[in-house]
Design a protein around this motif. Structure first.
Motif, PDB file in Angstrom:
ATOM      1  N   LEU A  49      41.165  28.813  31.168  1.00  0.00           N
ATOM      2  CA  LEU A  49      40.733  27.489  30.734  1.00  0.00           C
ATOM      3  C   LEU A  49      41.925  26.637  30.294  1.00  0.00           C
ATOM      4  CD1 LEU A  49      37.422  28.394  28.866  1.00  0.00           C
ATOM      5  CD2 LEU A  49      37.746  27.669  31.231  1.00  0.00           C
ATOM      6  N   ASP A  52      43.289  25.235  33.430  1.00  0.00           N
ATOM      7  CA  ASP A  52      42.424  24.157  33.900  1.00  0.00           C
ATOM      8  C   ASP A  52      42.647  22.888  33.080  1.00  0.00           C
ATOM      9  OD1 ASP A  52      40.021  23.265  35.568  1.00  0.00           O
ATOM     10  OD2 ASP A  52      39.300  22.901  33.519  1.00  0.00           O
ATOM     11  N   ASP A  89      30.670  28.897  24.205  1.00  0.00           N
ATOM     12  CA  ASP A  89      31.051  27.492  24.213  1.00  0.00           C
ATOM     13  C   ASP A  89      32.517  27.445  23.792  1.00  0.00           C
ATOM     14  OD1 ASP A  89      28.525  26.511  24.886  1.00  0.00           O
ATOM     15  OD2 ASP A  89      27.899  26.439  22.796  1.00  0.00           O
ATOM     16  N   GLU A 102      38.267  18.985  26.458  1.00  0.00           N
ATOM     17  CA  GLU A 102      37.444  19.572  27.513  1.00  0.00           C
ATOM     18  C   GLU A 102      36.480  20.552  26.856  1.00  0.00           C
ATOM     19  OE1 GLU A 102      37.323  18.761  30.742  1.00  0.00           O
ATOM     20  OE2 GLU A 102      38.977  17.334  30.504  1.00  0.00           O
ATOM     21  N   TYR A 104      33.967  23.546  27.683  1.00  0.00           N
ATOM     22  CA  TYR A 104      33.529  24.547  28.652  1.00  0.00           C
ATOM     23  C   TYR A 104      32.354  25.274  28.008  1.00  0.00           C
ATOM     24  CZ  TYR A 104      38.194  23.565  30.452  1.00  0.00           C
ATOM     25  OH  TYR A 104      39.316  22.937  30.930  1.00  0.00           O
ATOM     26  N   ASP A 105      31.141  24.875  28.388  1.00  0.00           N
ATOM     27  CA  ASP A 105      29.977  25.446  27.709  1.00  0.00           C
ATOM     28  C   ASP A 105      29.056  26.164  28.688  1.00  0.00           C
ATOM     29  OD1 ASP A 105      29.016  23.239  29.019  1.00  0.00           O
ATOM     30  OD2 ASP A 105      28.059  22.348  27.277  1.00  0.00           O
ATOM     31  N   ILE A 107      28.697  29.328  29.231  1.00  0.00           N
ATOM     32  CA  ILE A 107      29.303  30.467  29.929  1.00  0.00           C
ATOM     33  C   ILE A 107      28.541  31.715  29.468  1.00  0.00           C
ATOM     34  CG2 ILE A 107      31.414  31.817  30.263  1.00  0.00           C
ATOM     35  CD1 ILE A 107      32.953  29.240  29.339  1.00  0.00           C
TER      36      ILE A 107
END
Length: 134
Positions: A49, A52, A89, A102, A104-105, A107
């Motif tokens: 991440l 990214d 999250d 950002e 990233y949730d 998952i």
């Protein structure tokens, strides 16, 4: 009413966690459990991440990236398309500019039998302390 943090527990699949926050949303109780120490698998995911994030924000210095990782347990249902009660999250942002972020949730996190039992016991104990002062 004040929610007290309870002891840190070691869950092999994700790392050390602390119960921090309980909230009621849309008829479900959401328990956010920040991870204070990651194991190898989670560390590998966070590193992906980071990459990214840096691709999306190439002007951000790597040393300025902050990360917040939470495990979310939703009582009473799964998030559509995710066959797990536990969801990660993960938020990454630039320390000097919190508008550069950002999220990233959703998952999915599969803890296995022992890890699931440990986390559910942690939640149960914390709910007892918060709601019934026991």
């Amino acid at each position: 009413m004040k929610v007290k943090s309870i002891k840190t527990v070691e869950v092999k699949e994700i790392g050390a966690i602390n119960l921090n926050n309980i909230e009621a949303v849309n008829g479900n109780l959401l328990v956010h459990i920040p991870i204070s120490h990651a194991n190898e698998g989670l560390e590998e995911l966070v590193n992906k991440l980071y990459k990214d994030f840096l691709e999306k924000h190439p002007d951000v210095d790597e040393e300025e990236i902050c990360v917040d990782v939470n495990v979310q347990y939703t009582f009473g249902g799964w998030i559509t398309g995710i066959n797990s009660d536990f969801i990660l999250d993960i938020y990454l942002w630039q320390e000097s500019n919190e508008d550069v972020v950002e999220d990233y949730d959703d998952i999915p996190l599969y803890l296995g039998e022992e890890g699931t039992r440990t986390v559910k016991k942690l939640i149960w104990d914390a709910l007892g302390k918060m709601l019934l002062n026991i």
